[in-house]
Structure formats: structure tokens, C-alpha cells
Design a protein around this motif. Structure first.
Motif, PDB file in Angstrom:
ATOM      1  N   TYR A   1       0.800  -1.236   0.000  1.00  0.00           N
ATOM      2  CA  TYR A   1       0.000   0.000   0.000  1.00  0.00           C
ATOM      3  C   TYR A   1       0.832   1.284   0.000  1.00  0.00           C
ATOM      4  O   TYR A   1       0.517   2.209  -0.754  1.00  0.00           O
ATOM      5  CB  TYR A   1      -1.005  -0.010   1.153  1.00  0.00           C
ATOM      6  CG  TYR A   1      -2.226  -0.850   0.859  1.00  0.00           C
ATOM      7  CD1 TYR A   1      -3.129  -0.486  -0.137  1.00  0.00           C
ATOM      8  CD2 TYR A   1      -2.476  -2.015   1.562  1.00  0.00           C
ATOM      9  CE1 TYR A   1      -4.248  -1.254  -0.421  1.00  0.00           C
ATOM     10  CE2 TYR A   1      -3.591  -2.801   1.282  1.00  0.00           C
ATOM     11  CZ  TYR A   1      -4.475  -2.411   0.296  1.00  0.00           C
ATOM     12  OH  TYR A   1      -5.575  -3.172   0.011  1.00  0.00           O
ATOM     13  N   PRO A   2       1.901   1.396   0.795  1.00  0.00           N
ATOM     14  CA  PRO A   2       2.694   2.642   0.733  1.00  0.00           C
ATOM     15  C   PRO A   2       3.314   2.877  -0.641  1.00  0.00           C
ATOM     16  O   PRO A   2       3.382   4.014  -1.101  1.00  0.00           O
ATOM     17  CB  PRO A   2       3.783   2.431   1.797  1.00  0.00           C
ATOM     18  CG  PRO A   2       3.223   1.410   2.726  1.00  0.00           C
ATOM     19  CD  PRO A   2       2.365   0.517   1.876  1.00  0.00           C
ATOM     20  N   VAL A   3       3.731   1.806  -1.300  1.00  0.00           N
ATOM     21  CA  VAL A   3       4.316   1.942  -2.637  1.00  0.00           C
ATOM     22  C   VAL A   3       3.246   2.408  -3.615  1.00  0.00           C
ATOM     23  O   VAL A   3       3.478   3.314  -4.418  1.00  0.00           O
ATOM     24  CB  VAL A   3       4.958   0.609  -3.093  1.00  0.00           C
ATOM     25  CG1 VAL A   3       5.416   0.705  -4.549  1.00  0.00           C
ATOM     26  CG2 VAL A   3       6.113   0.227  -2.185  1.00  0.00           C
ATOM     27  N   LEU A   4       2.069   1.787  -3.547  1.00  0.00           N
ATOM     28  CA  LEU A   4       0.977   2.201  -4.436  1.00  0.00           C
ATOM     29  C   LEU A   4       0.600   3.662  -4.199  1.00  0.00           C
ATOM     30  O   LEU A   4       0.392   4.414  -5.149  1.00  0.00           O
ATOM     31  CB  LEU A   4      -0.249   1.302  -4.234  1.00  0.00           C
ATOM     32  CG  LEU A   4      -0.131  -0.102  -4.808  1.00  0.00           C
ATOM     33  CD1 LEU A   4      -1.329  -0.952  -4.385  1.00  0.00           C
ATOM     34  CD2 LEU A   4      -0.004  -0.065  -6.322  1.00  0.00           C
ATOM     35  N   LYS A   5       0.534   4.050  -2.923  1.00  0.00           N
ATOM     36  CA  LYS A   5       0.194   5.436  -2.587  1.00  0.00           C
ATOM     37  C   LYS A   5       1.205   6.401  -3.218  1.00  0.00           C
ATOM     38  O   LYS A   5       0.830   7.418  -3.791  1.00  0.00           O
ATOM     39  CB  LYS A   5       0.161   5.607  -1.064  1.00  0.00           C
ATOM     40  CG  LYS A   5      -0.297   6.960  -0.618  1.00  0.00           C
ATOM     41  CD  LYS A   5      -0.386   7.032   0.893  1.00  0.00           C
ATOM     42  CE  LYS A   5      -0.832   8.404   1.340  1.00  0.00           C
ATOM     43  NZ  LYS A   5      -0.921   8.509   2.794  1.00  0.00           N
ATOM     44  N   SER A   6       2.471   6.046  -3.132  1.00  0.00           N
ATOM     45  CA  SER A   6       3.530   6.876  -3.708  1.00  0.00           C
ATOM     46  C   SER A   6       3.421   6.930  -5.234  1.00  0.00           C
ATOM     47  O   SER A   6       3.567   7.999  -5.843  1.00  0.00           O
ATOM     48  CB  SER A   6       4.888   6.313  -3.291  1.00  0.00           C
ATOM     49  OG  SER A   6       5.928   7.006  -3.904  1.00  0.00           O
ATOM     50  N   LEU A   7       3.151   5.781  -5.857  1.00  0.00           N
ATOM     51  CA  LEU A   7       3.025   5.735  -7.314  1.00  0.00           C
ATOM     52  C   LEU A   7       1.810   6.517  -7.798  1.00  0.00           C
ATOM     53  O   LEU A   7       1.859   7.150  -8.860  1.00  0.00           O
ATOM     54  CB  LEU A   7       2.949   4.282  -7.787  1.00  0.00           C
ATOM     55  CG  LEU A   7       4.234   3.467  -7.632  1.00  0.00           C
ATOM     56  CD1 LEU A   7       3.970   1.985  -7.907  1.00  0.00           C
ATOM     57  CD2 LEU A   7       5.331   3.995  -8.528  1.00  0.00           C
ATOM     58  N   ILE A   8       0.728   6.490  -7.024  1.00  0.00           N
ATOM     59  CA  ILE A   8      -0.464   7.279  -7.369  1.00  0.00           C
ATOM     60  C   ILE A   8      -0.135   8.763  -7.279  1.00  0.00           C
ATOM     61  O   ILE A   8      -0.475   9.548  -8.165  1.00  0.00           O
ATOM     62  CB  ILE A   8      -1.645   6.912  -6.448  1.00  0.00           C
ATOM     63  CG1 ILE A   8      -2.134   5.496  -6.759  1.00  0.00           C
ATOM     64  CG2 ILE A   8      -2.785   7.917  -6.589  1.00  0.00           C
ATOM     65  CD1 ILE A   8      -3.066   4.919  -5.698  1.00  0.00           C
ATOM     66  N   LYS A   9       0.560   9.128  -6.205  1.00  0.00           N
ATOM     67  CA  LYS A   9       0.916  10.536  -5.981  1.00  0.00           C
ATOM     68  C   LYS A   9       1.795  11.076  -7.113  1.00  0.00           C
ATOM     69  O   LYS A   9       1.622  12.220  -7.539  1.00  0.00           O
ATOM     70  CB  LYS A   9       1.633  10.676  -4.635  1.00  0.00           C
ATOM     71  CG  LYS A   9       1.881  12.081  -4.211  1.00  0.00           C
ATOM     72  CD  LYS A   9       2.491  12.126  -2.818  1.00  0.00           C
ATOM     73  CE  LYS A   9       2.688  13.552  -2.364  1.00  0.00           C
ATOM     74  NZ  LYS A   9       3.251  13.614  -0.999  1.00  0.00           N
ATOM     75  N   GLU A  10       2.703  10.250  -7.625  1.00  0.00           N
ATOM     76  CA  GLU A  10       3.582  10.714  -8.704  1.00  0.00           C
ATOM     77  C   GLU A  10       2.948  10.573 -10.089  1.00  0.00           C
ATOM     78  O   GLU A  10       3.543  10.955 -11.094  1.00  0.00           O
ATOM     79  CB  GLU A  10       4.931  10.003  -8.653  1.00  0.00           C
ATOM     80  CG  GLU A  10       4.924   8.583  -9.125  1.00  0.00           C
ATOM     81  CD  GLU A  10       6.309   7.945  -9.111  1.00  0.00           C
ATOM     82  OE1 GLU A  10       6.541   7.090  -9.983  1.00  0.00           O
ATOM     83  OE2 GLU A  10       7.134   8.280  -8.258  1.00  0.00           O
ATOM     84  N   GLY A  11       1.756   9.993 -10.147  1.00  0.00           N
ATOM     85  CA  GLY A  11       1.039   9.899 -11.409  1.00  0.00           C
ATOM     86  C   GLY A  11       1.373   8.671 -12.241  1.00  0.00           C
ATOM     87  O   GLY A  11       1.018   8.608 -13.418  1.00  0.00           O
ATOM     88  N   SER A  12       2.031   7.691 -11.646  1.00  0.00           N
ATOM     89  CA  SER A  12       2.398   6.488 -12.387  1.00  0.00           C
ATOM     90  C   SER A  12       1.323   5.406 -12.329  1.00  0.00           C
ATOM     91  O   SER A  12       1.331   4.479 -13.135  1.00  0.00           O
ATOM     92  CB  SER A  12       3.710   5.909 -11.841  1.00  0.00           C
ATOM     93  OG  SER A  12       4.771   6.811 -12.077  1.00  0.00           O
ATOM     94  N   VAL A  13       0.417   5.519 -11.355  1.00  0.00           N
ATOM     95  CA  VAL A  13      -0.639   4.525 -11.164  1.00  0.00           C
ATOM     96  C   VAL A  13      -1.954   5.247 -10.914  1.00  0.00           C
ATOM     97  O   VAL A  13      -1.987   6.300 -10.278  1.00  0.00           O
ATOM     98  CB  VAL A  13      -0.300   3.594  -9.968  1.00  0.00           C
ATOM     99  CG1 VAL A  13      -1.483   2.744  -9.556  1.00  0.00           C
ATOM    100  CG2 VAL A  13       0.896   2.713 -10.283  1.00  0.00           C
ATOM    101  N   THR A  14      -3.025   4.656 -11.438  1.00  0.00           N
ATOM    102  CA  THR A  14      -4.371   5.151 -11.132  1.00  0.00           C
ATOM    103  C   THR A  14      -5.112   4.047 -10.391  1.00  0.00           C
ATOM    104  O   THR A  14      -4.731   2.879 -10.458  1.00  0.00           O
ATOM    105  CB  THR A  14      -5.166   5.517 -12.400  1.00  0.00           C
ATOM    106  OG1 THR A  14      -5.278   4.352 -13.218  1.00  0.00           O
ATOM    107  CG2 THR A  14      -4.519   6.640 -13.165  1.00  0.00           C
TER     108      THR A  14
END
Length: 128
Positions: A26-39
């Protein structure tokens, strides 16, 4: 993918040696969402995570970098040795449950890492 699918995919790719927990995903996904790499979207009442176009590009670049890095035979040999070591640890995981055994192995690994860092730092000084 759902988080469970992500966890299972990682576990499969590591042949069961590494099994990530939701707490590590979850922390990795949260970071990737924040940087725009994941939706993230809702599907059947569950969150589904997907790479964005930017995420796809970064993933392709990262894969190319790793492929290039490990195309060098020496790096491949070191990576293979590290993987073999992880298999040894996995195969003796029941022994590592004993605190004294875990402590002894942990000390050896920390000392190994320190020695490797010293070697690389010394060689870095020679180049500078």
C-alpha cells in the motif's frame, strides 16, 4: 490488479522466496499514485490499480536499465550468488526462527555488507 493479485504476482516471480504483505504494498501504491504512475478505480466493489501512460513509460525504462545492468556477466554472477544465498536462507527458515541462529546469521550478513561497501568505497577513492 487488486492488491492481492499484485502480492501473488510478486510472490510467483520470486518463486515463493519473497511474499509481500499489504503493509509493504500500500505505501508503494500510494507513492506511485501521488507521482502519477498509477491510477486506482473501483471495479466490483474493489480497488483496481493500473499503470498510467507515464507509469508504463517509467516501467519500460526501468526494465531496460535493469536488463542492461545484468547483461554484464559479472553483475549476473553477483546477482546469481545473492539469489542462491536467499534460497539458502529460505531453505533454512525454520532454523532462523531460533533467536541465536538468526542473530548469528544477521551478524554475518551485516559484516559482509560492510566489507563490500568498504571495498567499493576504497576503489571509488582510487578512481577520484
Amino acid at each position: 490488479m487488486h492488491v492481492y493479485e499484485i502480492m501473488k504476482t510478486i510472490e510467483t516471480r520470486f518463486n515463493g522466496v519473497y511474499k509481500p504483505s499489504p503493509g509493504s504494498i500500500y505505501p508503494v501504491l500510494k507513492s506511485l499514485i501521488k507521482e502519477g504512475s498509477v491510477t486506482v478505480v473501483e471495479k466490483d466493489g474493489k480497488k483496481v490499480y493500473k499503470l498510467t501512460e507515464d507509469g508504463e513509460q517509467k516501467w519500460a525504462e526501468a526494465k531496460a536499465h535493469v536488463k542492461h545492468f545484468f547483461s554484464n556477466t559479472n553483475y549476473r554472477r553477483l546477482a546469481s550468488e545473492l539469489f542462491d544465498l536467499s534460497l539458502v536462507l529460505y531453505n533454512y527458515r525454520s532454523k532462523l526462527e531460533k533467536p541465536e541462529v538468526f542473530h548469528d546469521v544477521d551478524l554475518v550478513l551485516m559484516e559482509c555488507r560492510k566489507k563490500i561497501e568498504m571495498i567499493l568505497e576504497d576503489h571509488n577513492k582510487e578512481v577520484s
